[in-house]
Design a protein around this motif. Structure first.
Motif, PDB file in Angstrom:
ATOM      1  N   GLN A 100      -6.455  59.979   6.794  1.00 19.67           N
ATOM      2  CA  GLN A 100      -5.355  59.814   7.460  1.00 19.67           C
ATOM      3  C   GLN A 100      -4.455  61.316   7.458  1.00 19.67           C
ATOM      4  OE1 GLN A 100      -2.996  56.964   8.154  1.00 19.67           O
ATOM      5  NE2 GLN A 100      -2.049  58.784   9.061  1.00 19.67           N
ATOM      6  N   ILE A 101      -4.002  61.516   8.883  1.00 25.12           N
ATOM      7  CA  ILE A 101      -3.162  62.575   8.878  1.00 25.12           C
ATOM      8  C   ILE A 101      -1.849  62.435   8.552  1.00 25.12           C
ATOM      9  CG2 ILE A 101      -2.663  64.350  10.926  1.00 25.12           C
ATOM     10  CD1 ILE A 101      -5.471  63.990  12.044  1.00 25.12           C
ATOM     11  N   ALA A 102      -1.218  63.376   8.214  1.00 23.95           N
ATOM     12  CA  ALA A 102       0.402  63.292   8.046  1.00 23.95           C
ATOM     13  C   ALA A 102       1.033  64.491   8.254  1.00 23.95           C
ATOM     14  CB  ALA A 102       0.750  62.620   6.570  1.00 23.95           C
ATOM     15  N   ALA A 103       2.228  64.423   8.036  1.00 24.38           N
ATOM     16  CA  ALA A 103       3.215  65.694   8.013  1.00 24.38           C
ATOM     17  C   ALA A 103       4.646  65.242   7.446  1.00 24.38           C
ATOM     18  CB  ALA A 103       3.324  66.397   9.667  1.00 24.38           C
ATOM     19  N   VAL A 104       4.867  66.310   6.848  1.00 22.49           N
ATOM     20  CA  VAL A 104       6.317  66.268   6.240  1.00 22.49           C
ATOM     21  C   VAL A 104       7.441  66.619   7.126  1.00 22.49           C
ATOM     22  CG1 VAL A 104       7.890  67.147   4.649  1.00 22.49           C
ATOM     23  CG2 VAL A 104       5.599  66.689   4.055  1.00 22.49           C
ATOM     24  N   GLY A 105       8.414  65.652   7.417  1.00 25.18           N
ATOM     25  CA  GLY A 105       9.537  65.861   8.247  1.00 25.18           C
ATOM     26  C   GLY A 105      10.993  66.018   7.365  1.00 25.18           C
ATOM     27  N   LEU A 106      11.633  66.831   7.810  1.00 24.84           N
ATOM     28  CA  LEU A 106      13.168  67.171   7.269  1.00 24.84           C
ATOM     29  C   LEU A 106      14.247  67.232   8.649  1.00 24.84           C
ATOM     30  CD1 LEU A 106      12.105  70.189   4.842  1.00 24.84           C
ATOM     31  CD2 LEU A 106      12.816  67.944   4.020  1.00 24.84           C
ATOM     32  N   ASP A 107      15.101  66.424   8.229  1.00 23.83           N
ATOM     33  CA  ASP A 107      16.269  66.581   9.136  1.00 23.83           C
ATOM     34  C   ASP A 107      17.473  66.928   8.500  1.00 23.83           C
ATOM     35  OD1 ASP A 107      17.819  66.202  11.267  1.00 23.83           O
ATOM     36  OD2 ASP A 107      18.098  63.878  11.064  1.00 23.83           O
ATOM     37  N   GLN A 125       3.711  63.698  -2.811  1.00 22.33           N
ATOM     38  CA  GLN A 125       3.336  62.208  -2.607  1.00 22.33           C
ATOM     39  C   GLN A 125       2.444  61.985  -1.565  1.00 22.33           C
ATOM     40  OE1 GLN A 125       7.691  61.352  -1.986  1.00 22.33           O
ATOM     41  NE2 GLN A 125       7.822  60.036  -3.563  1.00 22.33           N
ATOM     42  N   ALA A 126       2.383  62.613  -0.638  1.00 25.87           N
ATOM     43  CA  ALA A 126       1.223  62.595   0.405  1.00 25.87           C
ATOM     44  C   ALA A 126      -0.281  62.984  -0.075  1.00 25.87           C
ATOM     45  CB  ALA A 126       1.484  63.255   1.612  1.00 25.87           C
ATOM     46  N   ILE A 127      -0.213  63.743  -0.583  1.00 26.87           N
ATOM     47  CA  ILE A 127      -1.404  64.144  -1.254  1.00 26.87           C
ATOM     48  C   ILE A 127      -1.897  63.366  -2.513  1.00 26.87           C
ATOM     49  CG2 ILE A 127      -2.322  66.022  -2.852  1.00 26.87           C
ATOM     50  CD1 ILE A 127      -0.864  68.004  -1.404  1.00 26.87           C
ATOM     51  N   ALA A 128      -1.024  62.599  -3.207  1.00 27.39           N
ATOM     52  CA  ALA A 128      -1.359  61.724  -3.984  1.00 27.39           C
ATOM     53  C   ALA A 128      -2.045  60.619  -3.540  1.00 27.39           C
ATOM     54  CB  ALA A 128      -0.298  61.290  -4.948  1.00 27.39           C
ATOM     55  N   LYS A 182      -4.041  64.031   4.391  1.00 28.68           N
ATOM     56  CA  LYS A 182      -4.227  65.523   4.907  1.00 28.68           C
ATOM     57  C   LYS A 182      -2.982  65.761   5.290  1.00 28.68           C
ATOM     58  CE  LYS A 182      -6.583  68.253   8.134  1.00 28.68           C
ATOM     59  NZ  LYS A 182      -7.361  68.748   9.366  1.00 28.68           N
ATOM     60  N   VAL A 183      -2.336  66.432   4.755  1.00 29.57           N
ATOM     61  CA  VAL A 183      -0.950  67.209   5.327  1.00 29.57           C
ATOM     62  C   VAL A 183      -1.147  68.209   6.184  1.00 29.57           C
ATOM     63  CG1 VAL A 183       1.352  68.008   4.473  1.00 29.57           C
ATOM     64  CG2 VAL A 183       0.089  66.252   3.194  1.00 29.57           C
ATOM     65  N   THR A 184      -0.831  68.164   7.413  1.00 27.80           N
ATOM     66  CA  THR A 184      -1.280  69.281   8.438  1.00 27.80           C
ATOM     67  C   THR A 184       0.234  70.226   8.447  1.00 27.80           C
ATOM     68  OG1 THR A 184       0.100  67.989  10.029  1.00 27.80           O
ATOM     69  CG2 THR A 184      -2.349  67.583   9.984  1.00 27.80           C
ATOM     70  N   GLY A 185       1.065  70.078   7.792  1.00 25.27           N
ATOM     71  CA  GLY A 185       2.218  71.047   7.744  1.00 25.27           C
ATOM     72  C   GLY A 185       3.692  70.091   7.503  1.00 25.27           C
TER      73      GLY A 185
END
Length: 311
Positions: free
Chosen positions: A6-13, A62-65, A69-72
């Motif tokens: 699973q590919i993921a990214a952290v988003g901040l607004d 949390q994603a790593i747990a 795979k955190v792309t950025g």
């Protein structure tokens, strides 16, 4: 697809009121592990950045747990941002001169973008404009901004400043009294402007009146209804100008006010169509943002996906 793939990214607004964070999954655009904190920009830029970094780090963990795979990490902010990801204005969030992207990069490969362009990219990838060749995205809330998207790419302009739709004055002469006027759309049709105009009309209204209160009052108060109608009509004039200049396939409107519907939306849409010059264009779709309040958060992650080549 397994969790390990699973590919993921952290988003901040980062807005003037709240910092929203979450983990966004590719290719669905689903948001997981939502978190938020009050921005309180009066604390200063460094304090706001520390809060954003803490949310980003927690979201990544949390994603790593989950084995993803955190792309950025992507961050959208309600300020001007140049092509290198430097914040170049300090109207609300005082990040001019701060190495925001560099500090985020200590957590994961980072990208910084203006919130309106992030929201536009989100609607292009996952929302109301998915598969669209070209569209204009307009966000209406505390401020009013716009962005052109062509073939899935947001247009930032040479300096990253191609979003200031409603902040500059339109100097004109009153045809009745001859006075020189300098109307500013953001001072008339944004959320704070609507609240301020209603308080001038109804001086006995509570000091903490917000735009949401004016929307509720419009159900029984003709004055409140008039404020909303005139604000929507003014917004429609400016959006029609964008349509006349850019000739997009459609218009997508987001932000808290852009999604409020009701009298404001009806007045806005009617005015926009009335002021679109070409009959061939007048019936183009004008749609509310499909991602709602998540557009900025999802869009910040979408910037990461695009830079990583996932999109």
């Amino acid at each position: 697809m397994s969790n390990n793939e699973q590919i993921a990214a952290v988003g901040l607004d980062v807005g003037g009121t709240k910092i929203s964070a979450g983990v966004v999954l590719w290719p669905s655009g689903e948001v997981r592990f939502r978190q938020s904190a009050s921005t309180r920009p009066e604390r200063g830029g460094e304090a706001v950045l520390s809060s954003a970094l803490a949310l980003a780090a927690a979201s990544r963990e949390q994603a790593i747990a989950q084995g993803w795979k955190v792309t950025g990490v992507g961050l959208g902010v309600a300020e001007l941002v140049d092509a290198e990801g430097n914040v170049t204005s300090g109207q609300t969030i005082r990040w001019q001169g701060l190495p925001v992207r560099l500090r985020l990069s200590a957590i994961a490969p980072a990208a910084v973008e203006s919130d309106v362009r992030a929201g536009a990219l989100a609607e292009s990838m996952f929302g109301a404009a998915r598969g669209c060749e070209s569209f204009v995205y307009v966000t209406v809330g505390t401020g009013i901004s716009s962005c052109l998207v062509q073939r899935g790419r947001v247009f930032a302009g040479h300096r990253g400043n191609a979003l200031v739709m409603a902040s500059s004055p339109l100097s004109t002469i009153c045809t009745h009294c001859g006075a020189t006027l300098h109307p500013v759309l953001e001072d008339f049709a944004s959320g704070p402007a609507i609240a301020a105009r209603y308080k001038l009309l109804r001086p006995t209204a509570a000091a903490c009146v917000r735009a949401e209160d004016v929307f509720r009052a419009a159900e029984y108060d003709a004055g409140a209804a008039g404020v909303l109608r005139s604000a929507g009509e003014s917004l429609g004039v400016s959006v029609a100008f964008l349509v006349n200049v850019l000739d997009p396939e459609l218009v997508v409107v987001g932000g808290g006010l852009g999604l409020a519907g009701g009298l404001y939306w009806r007045a806005f849409e009617s005015s926009a169509r009335e002021h679109i010059w070409s009959k061939d264009t007048r019936d183009l779709p004008i749609l509310p943002a499909a991602l709602g309040v998540d557009a900025g958060l999802v869009g910040a992650a979408a910037v990461v996906f695009q830079k990583a080549g996932a999109a």
